[in-house]
Scaffold this active site. Sequence first.
Site, PDB file in Angstrom:
ATOM      1  N   CYS A   1      -6.207   2.159   5.407  1.00 33.13           N
ATOM      2  CA  CYS A   1      -6.860   0.924   5.834  1.00 33.13           C
ATOM      3  C   CYS A   1      -6.293   0.534   7.207  1.00 33.13           C
ATOM      4  CB  CYS A   1      -6.600  -0.178   4.805  1.00 33.13           C
ATOM      5  SG  CYS A   1      -4.924  -0.836   4.864  1.00 33.13           S
TER       6      CYS A   1
ATOM      7  N   GLU B   1       0.873   3.952   1.787  1.00 38.91           N
ATOM      8  CA  GLU B   1       1.327   4.428   3.098  1.00 38.91           C
ATOM      9  C   GLU B   1       2.493   3.587   3.608  1.00 38.91           C
ATOM     10  OE1 GLU B   1      -1.747   3.576   2.182  1.00 38.91           O
ATOM     11  OE2 GLU B   1      -3.271   4.860   3.087  1.00 38.91           O
TER      12      GLU B   1
ATOM     13  N   CYS C   1      -2.531  -0.037   7.277  1.00 41.43           N
ATOM     14  CA  CYS C   1      -1.711   1.175   7.193  1.00 41.43           C
ATOM     15  C   CYS C   1      -1.797   1.994   8.472  1.00 41.43           C
ATOM     16  CB  CYS C   1      -2.123   1.992   5.970  1.00 41.43           C
ATOM     17  SG  CYS C   1      -1.660   1.169   4.422  1.00 41.43           S
TER      18      CYS C   1
ATOM     19  N   HIS D   1       0.847  -1.194   0.000  1.00 43.30           N
ATOM     20  CA  HIS D   1       0.000   0.000   0.000  1.00 43.30           C
ATOM     21  C   HIS D   1       0.885   1.247   0.000  1.00 43.30           C
ATOM     22  CE1 HIS D   1      -3.943  -1.963   1.669  1.00 43.30           C
ATOM     23  NE2 HIS D   1      -3.408  -2.653   0.673  1.00 43.30           N
TER      24      HIS D   1
HETATM   25 ZN   LIG Z   1      -3.521   0.331   3.481  1.00 39.60          ZN
END
Ligand SMILES: [Zn+2]
Length: 164
Positions: free
Chosen positions: A86, A58, A89, A56
């Site tokens: 999410c 992040e 993260c 991801h």
């Molecule tokens: Zn994430």
Amino acid sequence: MTVNVTAEAYLARSIALATANVMNSGGPFGAVIVTADGQAFDGVNRVTATNDPTAHAEVAAIRRACAELGRFELSGATLYTSCEPCPMCLASSLWARVDRVIFAADRHDAASVGFDDAVFYEFFENNQPQAVLSVVKLELDGPEAPPVLQPFTTWRSLQTRTDY
Ligand SMILES: [Zn+2]
């Protein structure tokens, strides 16, 4: 909260990264970590491009910042992200000791184009693990059982450990 021009500019940068990433075989997510002294590190989503479900934006930004700074924590830093982080993260931000997270689009915006963030938030908020994932503590006993706590006792007694 007061959002100054600089914060808005970093958030805009994360959105620009996200949009550009779509045209580079990536997901529609971008992030920027800004340290307390103003150094900025970009990250973009590379899940499908690298077959890595943890790639991801992040997490990518946190990894880049830590690698380039030679540190494993980012206290004092701000994470700007094109979309609400999410749960993975958010947890990564906690482990990185990031001070604050500022996002643009939210989990519902992400869900509207097919991303599971909202479902995963419900997983944690409703505390119904069996619904989407079985998580079980297996008790180990008997003479053949391995020493479950040995990693911790070894860690605690290690004089040279680096606490984190
Ligand atoms: Zn994430």
